[in-house]
Design a protein around this motif. Structure first.
Motif, PDB file in Angstrom:
ATOM      1  N   ARG C  39       5.305 -10.039   5.695  1.00 30.59           N
ATOM      2  CA  ARG C  39       5.767  -8.989   4.853  1.00 30.59           C
ATOM      3  C   ARG C  39       6.673  -8.453   5.215  1.00 30.59           C
ATOM      4  O   ARG C  39       7.959  -7.573   4.595  1.00 30.59           O
ATOM      5  CB  ARG C  39       4.315  -8.013   3.966  1.00 30.59           C
ATOM      6  CG  ARG C  39       5.404  -7.051   2.998  1.00 30.59           C
ATOM      7  CD  ARG C  39       4.297  -6.680   2.560  1.00 30.59           C
ATOM      8  NE  ARG C  39       2.837  -5.940   3.419  1.00 30.59           N
ATOM      9  CZ  ARG C  39       1.843  -6.317   3.073  1.00 30.59           C
ATOM     10  NH1 ARG C  39       1.627  -6.842   2.052  1.00 30.59           N
ATOM     11  NH2 ARG C  39       0.985  -6.069   3.843  1.00 30.59           N
ATOM     12  N   MET C  43      10.938  -8.356   3.599  1.00 23.67           N
ATOM     13  CA  MET C  43      11.759  -6.895   3.381  1.00 23.67           C
ATOM     14  C   MET C  43      12.689  -6.950   4.482  1.00 23.67           C
ATOM     15  O   MET C  43      13.878  -6.048   3.738  1.00 23.67           O
ATOM     16  CB  MET C  43      10.504  -5.510   4.135  1.00 23.67           C
ATOM     17  CG  MET C  43       9.245  -5.822   3.083  1.00 23.67           C
ATOM     18  SD  MET C  43       8.896  -4.809   1.506  1.00 23.67           S
ATOM     19  CE  MET C  43       9.103  -3.166   1.681  1.00 23.67           C
ATOM     20  N   VAL C  55       6.571  -3.115  -2.377  1.00 26.54           N
ATOM     21  CA  VAL C  55       5.038  -2.967  -2.122  1.00 26.54           C
ATOM     22  C   VAL C  55       4.168  -2.524  -2.990  1.00 26.54           C
ATOM     23  O   VAL C  55       3.469  -1.435  -3.444  1.00 26.54           O
ATOM     24  CB  VAL C  55       4.601  -2.911  -0.695  1.00 26.54           C
ATOM     25  CG1 VAL C  55       3.564  -3.751  -0.326  1.00 26.54           C
ATOM     26  CG2 VAL C  55       6.225  -3.970   0.313  1.00 26.54           C
ATOM     27  N   ASP C  56       3.456  -3.595  -3.248  1.00 30.29           N
ATOM     28  CA  ASP C  56       2.094  -3.079  -4.867  1.00 30.29           C
ATOM     29  C   ASP C  56       0.874  -3.142  -3.999  1.00 30.29           C
ATOM     30  O   ASP C  56       0.372  -2.942  -2.469  1.00 30.29           O
ATOM     31  CB  ASP C  56       1.907  -3.573  -5.989  1.00 30.29           C
ATOM     32  CG  ASP C  56       1.624  -5.715  -5.686  1.00 30.29           C
ATOM     33  OD1 ASP C  56       1.058  -5.396  -4.549  1.00 30.29           O
ATOM     34  OD2 ASP C  56       1.693  -6.138  -6.509  1.00 30.29           O
ATOM     35  N   ALA C  57      -0.378  -2.609  -4.875  1.00 30.85           N
ATOM     36  CA  ALA C  57      -1.308  -2.317  -4.395  1.00 30.85           C
ATOM     37  C   ALA C  57      -2.251  -3.493  -3.470  1.00 30.85           C
ATOM     38  O   ALA C  57      -3.851  -3.160  -2.865  1.00 30.85           O
ATOM     39  CB  ALA C  57      -2.713  -1.989  -5.403  1.00 30.85           C
ATOM     40  N   LEU C  58      -1.531  -4.585  -3.183  1.00 30.47           N
ATOM     41  CA  LEU C  58      -2.439  -5.882  -2.345  1.00 30.47           C
ATOM     42  C   LEU C  58      -2.059  -6.000  -1.889  1.00 30.47           C
ATOM     43  O   LEU C  58      -2.474  -7.041  -0.620  1.00 30.47           O
ATOM     44  CB  LEU C  58      -2.527  -6.882  -3.607  1.00 30.47           C
ATOM     45  CG  LEU C  58      -4.192  -6.829  -4.983  1.00 30.47           C
ATOM     46  CD1 LEU C  58      -3.778  -6.285  -5.823  1.00 30.47           C
ATOM     47  CD2 LEU C  58      -4.392  -8.011  -5.677  1.00 30.47           C
ATOM     48  N   GLY C  59      -0.212  -5.702  -2.291  1.00 30.91           N
ATOM     49  CA  GLY C  59       0.700  -6.180  -1.158  1.00 30.91           C
ATOM     50  C   GLY C  59       1.526  -7.419  -0.518  1.00 30.91           C
ATOM     51  O   GLY C  59       2.353  -6.955  -0.321  1.00 30.91           O
TER      52      GLY C  59
END
Lengths: 332, 356, 361
Positions: C39, C43, C55-59
């Motif tokens: 990640r 990024m 980046v969301d709640a799961l990555g």
């Protein structure tokens, strides 16, 4: 209903490729509906009625797709290897005939079995389209086919491929026809890709966001010689599903369906199916959850090319659905 | 704590099989009524209790999910007054012969699971082979005519074993999976009565975990929490169970889940808190899936950062599961303290390892 | 039929820069549920390529590059960041039991080198010496229970149960081939980065660099829901099983073949691809003279399996770079197949209009 059933069960529509069935259904329902649309996964969604007092938004689902096969390899001699679409059993295939979506026909045959093979595995079967070689073969990798078999009318009993679930498609069409007045906003969903995991109904239910979901599908029976033990038989009426391999019906819906059948003096049976599941599973887990039930048409030899249903069960299913949907619903 | 134990014993005396949670929900509802500001029931039967926070609106929300459904059986056929059945949830047929059960027919009927002699089974089954569930019966002691009147296909069969207090703080009974966790959430709500927490707390007693994770997939869709904690039971070390990473000493602390279902920063936060509170804990390593409501909750809608807390129990999925009341109290306390310390901007500080 | 155009396989180029990025990504460790290393690289690479990145709640990394002309089409492209690997579960003083994460054949493990934990500590997967085995034992596969990851006593102080590990293979180019671990799906990750760079003006490009594909398509599920596209492509790597059979007979099973070009999916365990998108890809390949192959229908799956079931349904198709020996220490893919995959996707996106959704599936 028999001419309609015949048209439907003899149409070609393996999972993911339900277009031909959809066209047939569309022709039947367009005049009866307030709105007809097709969604991204190919579900045919037919809306009828407006909500009034005691009325709910109800999704009914019968799947258009049928099990089949898909070509994986064409060998140098023009024989076609394949894998299955949906829950196909190897025991009923050898000697059967298939029809591909492009119109090509072939027969299923098998390699010589060794002494230890009890039955042909799919890897040891192939389809012979009569091709002289690879170049001559009318099928390519990725082409789908269904098990070709005309309907047989035995009077009270009807036999065909894809009774699962075209018989329920016919039941929904007939119900739509019979239904004069309803306090509900009804969505008759002719769903896709059920046989590969209730995929069509998953997305249709999300779009519709119903208060109540009812799947109409076939169920197995326990009424054949030394067959499975199961308290459902042909000819004893449609079955109100209590549970199956993937879903527990909402007990309020089971009570409502059974009580309504008793009050209307329509024969019915209670069903527990230990393997397999229906669109009701997908609907139940939609969004914040949906109360669901399932009305089943008892069917012998499910997922063989000769699935048998009882015509009276079919007609009683139409009557029961019509009563269920004609009156206000108070689940309790 | 005595109060929680009585509540739990009450829960363990009730049916409430997956898909049929009404009886147990009614009792939980009564217990939660004075502890929360709002109570509601989801369309498929999960109980939602909202205890409002003291922060300014709109407040962030944390969801505590403990499934209330239990495993059991369901009648599939009636033969000569004896009931054939299949399971709801995962039942080991080998523990069934001789179990006292209740058949929920037109009225409640006591009965026993019975095992036919080997000569009535295929191939004159020898005694060293387990009898499959499809060959077992429930005998209610009633004659066929009466059974046919009172029982029909689809009726439920629940374990009738009443809870038993063992020595120390150990309690035995059926459906400690997962009513022990319902008790822990209730203990948490009680502790929160004395705490000015900022966040809204949504306590959920979820349905159908043992079958479809039905409650776990649906309640968070309605509630849309910012964070979620799934509370469930895990394996205590016991006779015959593996002495490896998948089992934990009974009564020696809560377990903190770690693996793909769990947001690593939440795990770290709970671990730090347990250490601060001087509370014993173990890491419950879940390399793939957690086997809890978290599997569903984490992937609802846009995704929810989720944590798994568990209490070890022995003899899981039998009518004599054993739990330590101490572990239940610890779990409730840990959750309450976590909630007490949640700052309003906690979500802005929830970071991945690679973020600064 | 449109006349064939000259092969665009060299434009846009996969050159030294892209291969160097693939090398970095292949060497990074990102076992499902712990994707932070990949990640971080993603990024950094996309920060100037996308208009909006989160980046969301799961990555998952969700990046949007806005369309710059109308009518725009919202297209989701997904490539998974995670790889199969291991989690240490028990042990101390440098010797650890471990669990597998994702589909791994345990027979691939004995005698391999691994990287353990955040610091990439070197370790080995030990197995009993042949001298201590019986003839009977040697006929059976070595079980996971009997294997340990050994990092040595000293480093044992720096690792803990719960740490992840993966194969220590270093990326290399061997002639026409790319060889490394986790090319499933770092090839897709680089392809997706390049597609962000070359996004056509009429495409609202919704890029999802997903997590947890190897443990059940979990990242793609929430990414598909959040991005809510009109249609989606999963970019992955799929096994090439085009090895000779033991008796030299023609094998009817190979899944895909190296040098056959990008693999287009019709049916796998999780998805029946949208026929409109299959046709679009095949016509694109035909028009631009890009070699491609139909992946043999069968098991396996990609992020598409989760994406197409989100909300009211999303048309999907998957395109994979074929690779031999997926989910082992070293996967072998061809540079040509990768270049053709990128070329196919670039042209497929250029030719894609909302008209494709007007006909019924």
């Amino acid at each position: 209903m028999k001419p309609l059933i015949k048209k439907l069960v003899e149409a070609v529509g393996p999972s993911g490729y339900e277009g031909a069935v959809r066209e047939l259904v569309k022709k039947e329902v367009t005049r009866l509906a307030d709105e007809v649309r097709v969604d991204a996964l190919g579900n045919l969604i037919v809306r009828k009625g407006k909500q009034s007092a005691g009325g709910l938004r109800i999704m009914l689902s019968a799947h258009m797709d049928e099990i089949g096969i898909i070509a994986t390899h064409i060998d140098e001699d023009g024989f076609v290897r394949f894998t299955t679409i949906g829950g196909v059993g190897p025991r009923t295939l050898i000697g059967g005939r298939v029809q591909f979506l492009n119109g090509a026909f072939g027969v299923i045959a098998g390699e010589r079995l060794t002494a230890t093979d009890p039955v042909h595995s799919f890897e040891k079967m192939f389809i012979d389209l009569g091709a002289a070689g690879k170049a001559d073969c009318p099928v390519k990798v990725g082409d789908l086919a269904i098990f070709d078999r005309p309907m047989m009318d035995l009077g009270n009993r009807l036999v065909a491929k894809s009774m699962d679930d075209r018989i329920s498609v016919a039941v929904l069409i007939e119900t739509l026809r019979k239904l004069k007045n309803t306090p509900h906003e009804l969505y008759f969903v002719f769903s896709t890709q059920e046989e590969v995991g209730t995929r069509g109904s998953t997305t249709a239910a999300y779009a519709i966001d119903p208060d109540l979901g009812i799947a109409v599908d076939v169920t197995a029976t326990g009424d054949t010689p030394k067959g499975m033990r199961m308290a459902v038989k042909l000819g004893a009426g449609p079955a109100v599903k209590v549970r199956d391999g993937g879903m527990l019906s909402d007990p309020r819906v089971v009570r409502w369906m059974a009580d309504t059948a008793e009050a209307a003096k329509i024969p019915y049976q209670l069903e527990i199916l230990e393997a397999g599941f229906t669109d009701a599973r997908a609907i139940q887990l939609t969004r914040a959850g949906v109360p669901v039930g399932c009305l089943s048409i008892p069917c012998r030899y499910v997922h063989s090319p000769s699935e048998m249903v009882d015509y009276n069960d079919v007609r009683h299913a139409v009557s029961l659905l019509t009563v269920l949907l004609s009156n206000p619903i108070h689940l309790q | 704590m005595a109060e929680i134990k009585d509540f739990l014993k009450n829960l363990l005396s009730l049916p409430g099989l997956s898909g049929y949670e009404d009886p147990v929900r009614a009792v939980i509802r009564e217990a939660w009524q004075p502890l929360v500001d709002e109570l509601s029931v989801s369309r498929i039967g999960s109980l939602h209790g909202l205890k409002k926070g003291f922060g300014d609106e709109p407040r962030p929300r944390i969801l505590l999910s403990a499934h209330m459904d239990a495993i059991g059986m369901i009648v599939t056929g009636i033969e000569a007054g004896l009931l054939r059945f299949t399971e709801i949830g995962g039942v080991d047929a080998r523990i069934l012969p001789g179990q006292p059960v209740t058949v929920h027919g037109r009225r409640e009927l006591p009965g026993y699971v019975v095992q036919p002699p080997g000569w009535l089974l295929p191939e004159d089954q020898p005694t060293n082979k387990a009898v499959e569930m499809k060959y077992l019966f429930v005998d209610t002691g009633l004659r066929a005519a009466e059974v046919n009147e009172l029982v029909r296909v689809g009726d439920l069969v629940s374990f009738a074993q009443p809870p038993i207090e063992l020595t120390g703080d150990l309690l035995a009974g059926h459906s400690l999976d997962n009513r022990a966790s319902v008790a822990a959430v209730t203990a948490c709500l009680q502790e929160l009565q004395h705490i000015r927490h900022i966040w809204d707390v949504w306590a959920v007693a979820s349905v159908q975990e043992e079958e479809t994770l039905g409650g776990a997939y649906t309640s968070p869709f309605a509630i849309r929490p910012d964070l979620a904690v799934a509370i469930d039971v895990t394996f205590a070390r016991g006779p015959g169970s593996p002495a490896n990473y998948s089992t934990f000493p009974l009564g020696k602390g809560v377990t903190l889940g770690w693996g793909p279902n769990i947001h690593p920063a939440l795990y770290e936060a709970f671990k730090k808190l347990a250490e601060k509170l001087d509370m014993p804990y173990h890491d419950d390593l879940m390399p793939r899936m957690s086997g809890t409501d978290a599997m569903g909750i984490q992937v609802v809608a846009e995704g929810i950062p989720t944590m798994v807390l568990s209490m070890p129990i022995r003899y899981m999925h039998t009518p004599v599961e054993v739990v330590s009341m101490k572990d239940i109290a610890r779990t409730g306390h840990l959750m309450a303290q976590f909630i007490a310390e949640l700052p309003v901007d906690y979500m802005q500080s929830l970071r991945w390892d690679d973020e600064s | 039929m449109t006349p064939k155009k000259t092969s665009p396989s060299t434009s846009p180029l996969i050159g030294a820069e892209q291969i160097a990025l693939l090398e970095r990504l292949s060497n990074a460790v990102a076992v499902s549920g712990a994707e932070h290393e990949v990640r971080k690289i993603v990024m950094a690479e996309i920060k100037d390529l996308a208009d909006d990145i989160k980046v969301d709640a799961l990555g998952n990394v969700l990046a949007t590059k806005h369309a710059r002309q109308e009518p725009a089409l919202r297209v989701m492209l997904a490539a998974h960041m995670d790889e199969v690997g291991f989690m240490l579960v028990d042990g101390e003083d440098g010797l650890y039991e471990f669990a597998t994460v994702g589909g791994i054949d345990v027979r691939q493990l004995p005698g391999k080198t691994v990287l353990v934990g955040k610091d990439h500590l070197p370790g080995v997967i030990g197995a009993k010496p042949i001298h201590h085995t019986t003839a009977d034992e040697r006929r059976n596969a070595i079980s996971l229970d009997s294997l340990r990851i050994d990092v040595g006593n000293e480093n044992g102080k720096k690792v803990h149960p719960g740490d992840r590990a993966t194969f220590a293979t270093r990326f290399q180019q061997l002639g026409p081939s790319l060889v490394g671990k986790a090319l499933d799906d770092r090839l897709g990750v680089v392809t997706l980065i390049e597609l962000l760079r070359h996004a056509p003006a009429h495409i609202e490009l919704l890029a999802a660099f997903t997590v947890q594909e190897e443990v059940g398509l979990r990242g793609a599920r929430v990414a598909g829901y959040a991005l809510d596209p009109q249609l989606a492509f999963a970019l992955d790597s799929t096994p090439a099983g085009d090895l000779p059979s033991w008796d030299g007979a023609e094998s009817p099973r190979y899944n895909t073949r190296l040098d056959g070009g990008p693999a287009i999916y019709v049916a796998d365990q999780g998805t029946l691809s949208d026929p409109r998108l299959i046709q679009h890809l095949l016509q694109t390949a035909e028009t631009f003279g890009i070699p491609c192959q139909i992946r043999q229908p069968g098991g396996g799956g990609t992020d598409a399996g989760a994406i197409h079931k989100q909300r009211a349904g999303i048309p999907v198709v998957s395109v994979s770079v074929p690779g031999r020996y997926a989910h082992t220490a070293a996967l072998v893919a061809r540079l040509d197949d990768w270049q053709h995959t990128l070329a196919l996707m670039v042209h497929a996106l250029e030719r894609l209009t909302p008209a494709i959704l007007e006909q019924e599936r």
